[in-house]
Design a protein around this motif. Structure first.
Motif, PDB file in Angstrom:
ATOM      1  N   LEU A  75     -60.081 -92.700 -14.885  1.00  0.00           N
ATOM      2  CA  LEU A  75     -59.719 -93.211 -16.206  1.00  0.00           C
ATOM      3  C   LEU A  75     -60.801 -92.770 -17.178  1.00  0.00           C
ATOM      4  CD1 LEU A  75     -57.826 -94.966 -17.970  1.00  0.00           C
ATOM      5  CD2 LEU A  75     -59.342 -96.895 -17.493  1.00  0.00           C
ATOM      6  N   TYR A  76     -60.406 -91.965 -18.138  1.00  0.00           N
ATOM      7  CA  TYR A  76     -61.320 -91.443 -19.144  1.00  0.00           C
ATOM      8  C   TYR A  76     -61.133 -92.244 -20.426  1.00  0.00           C
ATOM      9  CZ  TYR A  76     -63.338 -88.040 -22.424  1.00  0.00           C
ATOM     10  OH  TYR A  76     -64.080 -87.424 -23.402  1.00  0.00           O
ATOM     11  N   ILE A  77     -62.245 -92.794 -20.936  1.00  0.00           N
ATOM     12  CA  ILE A  77     -62.213 -93.536 -22.208  1.00  0.00           C
ATOM     13  C   ILE A  77     -63.034 -92.747 -23.218  1.00  0.00           C
ATOM     14  CG2 ILE A  77     -62.711 -95.699 -23.396  1.00  0.00           C
ATOM     15  CD1 ILE A  77     -62.529 -97.136 -20.717  1.00  0.00           C
ATOM     16  N   ALA A  78     -62.403 -92.320 -24.279  1.00  0.00           N
ATOM     17  CA  ALA A  78     -63.086 -91.537 -25.305  1.00  0.00           C
ATOM     18  C   ALA A  78     -63.640 -92.452 -26.392  1.00  0.00           C
ATOM     19  CB  ALA A  78     -62.116 -90.538 -25.921  1.00  0.00           C
ATOM     20  N   ALA A  79     -64.801 -92.080 -26.891  1.00  0.00           N
ATOM     21  CA  ALA A  79     -65.413 -92.776 -28.036  1.00  0.00           C
ATOM     22  C   ALA A  79     -65.390 -94.288 -27.846  1.00  0.00           C
ATOM     23  CB  ALA A  79     -64.696 -92.388 -29.329  1.00  0.00           C
ATOM     24  N   SER A  80     -66.070 -94.745 -26.811  1.00  0.00           N
ATOM     25  CA  SER A  80     -66.003 -96.155 -26.428  1.00  0.00           C
ATOM     26  C   SER A  80     -66.439 -97.084 -27.565  1.00  0.00           C
ATOM     27  CB  SER A  80     -66.864 -96.399 -25.195  1.00  0.00           C
ATOM     28  OG  SER A  80     -68.205 -96.025 -25.450  1.00  0.00           O
ATOM     29  N   GLN A  81     -65.835 -98.284 -27.576  1.00  0.00           N
ATOM     30  CA  GLN A  81     -66.101 -99.305 -28.588  1.00  0.00           C
ATOM     31  C   GLN A  81     -66.449-100.619 -27.904  1.00  0.00           C
ATOM     32  OE1 GLN A  81     -62.392 -99.497 -30.704  1.00  0.00           O
ATOM     33  NE2 GLN A  81     -62.520 -97.383 -31.460  1.00  0.00           N
ATOM     34  N   PRO A  82     -67.189-101.505 -28.593  1.00  0.00           N
ATOM     35  CA  PRO A  82     -67.515-102.810 -27.977  1.00  0.00           C
ATOM     36  C   PRO A  82     -66.270-103.556 -27.497  1.00  0.00           C
ATOM     37  CG  PRO A  82     -68.887-102.456 -29.898  1.00  0.00           C
ATOM     38  CD  PRO A  82     -67.908-101.307 -29.868  1.00  0.00           C
ATOM     39  N   GLY A  83     -65.144-103.382 -28.194  1.00  0.00           N
ATOM     40  CA  GLY A  83     -63.904-104.036 -27.792  1.00  0.00           C
ATOM     41  C   GLY A  83     -63.342-103.516 -26.477  1.00  0.00           C
ATOM     42  N   ASP A  84     -63.883-102.417 -25.972  1.00  0.00           N
ATOM     43  CA  ASP A  84     -63.451-101.895 -24.667  1.00  0.00           C
ATOM     44  C   ASP A  84     -64.118-102.640 -23.518  1.00  0.00           C
ATOM     45  OD1 ASP A  84     -63.545 -98.502 -25.965  1.00  0.00           O
ATOM     46  OD2 ASP A  84     -61.870 -99.920 -25.899  1.00  0.00           O
ATOM     47  N   SER A  85     -65.096-103.485 -23.821  1.00  0.00           N
ATOM     48  CA  SER A  85     -65.804-104.223 -22.775  1.00  0.00           C
ATOM     49  C   SER A  85     -64.838-105.131 -22.022  1.00  0.00           C
ATOM     50  CB  SER A  85     -66.933-105.057 -23.386  1.00  0.00           C
ATOM     51  OG  SER A  85     -67.880-104.235 -24.023  1.00  0.00           O
ATOM     52  N   ALA A  86     -64.751-104.933 -20.731  1.00  0.00           N
ATOM     53  CA  ALA A  86     -63.802-105.659 -19.875  1.00  0.00           C
ATOM     54  C   ALA A  86     -63.994-105.148 -18.452  1.00  0.00           C
ATOM     55  CB  ALA A  86     -62.364-105.418 -20.329  1.00  0.00           C
ATOM     56  N   THR A  87     -63.214-105.710 -17.537  1.00  0.00           N
ATOM     57  CA  THR A  87     -63.152-105.175 -16.177  1.00  0.00           C
ATOM     58  C   THR A  87     -61.900-104.318 -16.054  1.00  0.00           C
ATOM     59  OG1 THR A  87     -64.361-107.027 -15.203  1.00  0.00           O
ATOM     60  CG2 THR A  87     -62.974-105.734 -13.730  1.00  0.00           C
TER      61      THR A  87
END
Lengths: 111, 114
Positions: A75-87
């Motif tokens: 799973l590739y997440i581009a330009a991560s953001q604080p809202g992406d914080s999770a499991t």
């Protein structure tokens, strides 16, 4: 019996980084693979579903790939953001069996 | 409607109480699931209903009793639970059982057994 592992177990990155989460499975005869996100104490939200005949799926900043022969999905997440914080959990469905979940990767994106 | 709705969100019960968890979906899904999740662990499958019939019981203790009154509703009846049964209970549904389809989860019911 299908076994699913996820690496890393936890990840902490600064905002804006591109990152890769890994999911490995032992039995390559899968029907499909699904990636989920779970916020603390909440239910699971489906992110992407990849059928066994597909190589990748994309949704916004997320891209999931599948390599059945090697028993891997990323799973590739581009330009991560604080809202992406999770499991983030992957789940694998084999023919004639139930979904088997990986242990998850706990992601923390720092502002 | 693309949701799975679970009630209550939180439940505290004593070991002698009888309570129920409820799950509802109106997506036309014919497979419904109960999962149990402990902290920092993946969900563990408890029961699967397919077309309102119990298809899977993963050796769950009899103090947990599932019920599927119709294709939209799934209940989990709780009786004489133990403190170690405290967990997040998740309901999920899919179009069919063992099909190539998305598994949709509810928000969960947080159970605390005193």
């Amino acid at each position: 019996k299908q076994e699913v592992t996820q690496i890393p177990a936890a990840l902490s990155v600064p905002e804006g980084e591109n990152l890769v989460l890994n999911c490995s499975f032992t039995d390559s005869a899968i029907y499909n693979l699904q990636w989920f996100r779970q916020d603390p104490g909440k239910g699971l939200t489906s992110l992407l579903l990849i059928q066994s005949s597909q190589r990748e799926q994309t949704s916004g900043r997320l891209n999931a790939s599948l390599d059945k022969s090697s028993g891997r999905s990323t799973l590739y997440i581009a330009a991560s953001q604080p809202g992406d914080s999770a499991t983030y959990l992957c789940a694998v469905l084999n023919y004639g069996q139930n979904f088997v979940f990986g242990p998850g990767t706990r992601l923390s994106v720092l502002p | 409607d693309t949701e799975v709705t679970q009630t209550p969100k939180h439940l505290v019960m004593g070991m002698t109480n009888k309570k129920s968890l409820k799950c509802e979906q109106h997506m036309g899904h014919r497979a419904m699931y109960w999962y149990k999740q402990k902290a920092k662990k993946p969900p563990e499958l408890m029961f699967v209903y397919s077309y309102e019939k119990l298809s899977i019981n993963e050796s769950v203790p009899s103090r947990f009793s599932p019920e599927c009154p119709n294709s939209s509703l799934l209940n989990l009846h709780l009786h004489a639970l133990q403190p170690e049964d405290s967990a997040l209970y998740l309901c999920a549904s899919s179009l069919v059982f063992l099909g190539a389809n998305v598994l949709t989860f509810g928000a969960g019911s947080r159970l605390t057994v005193l």
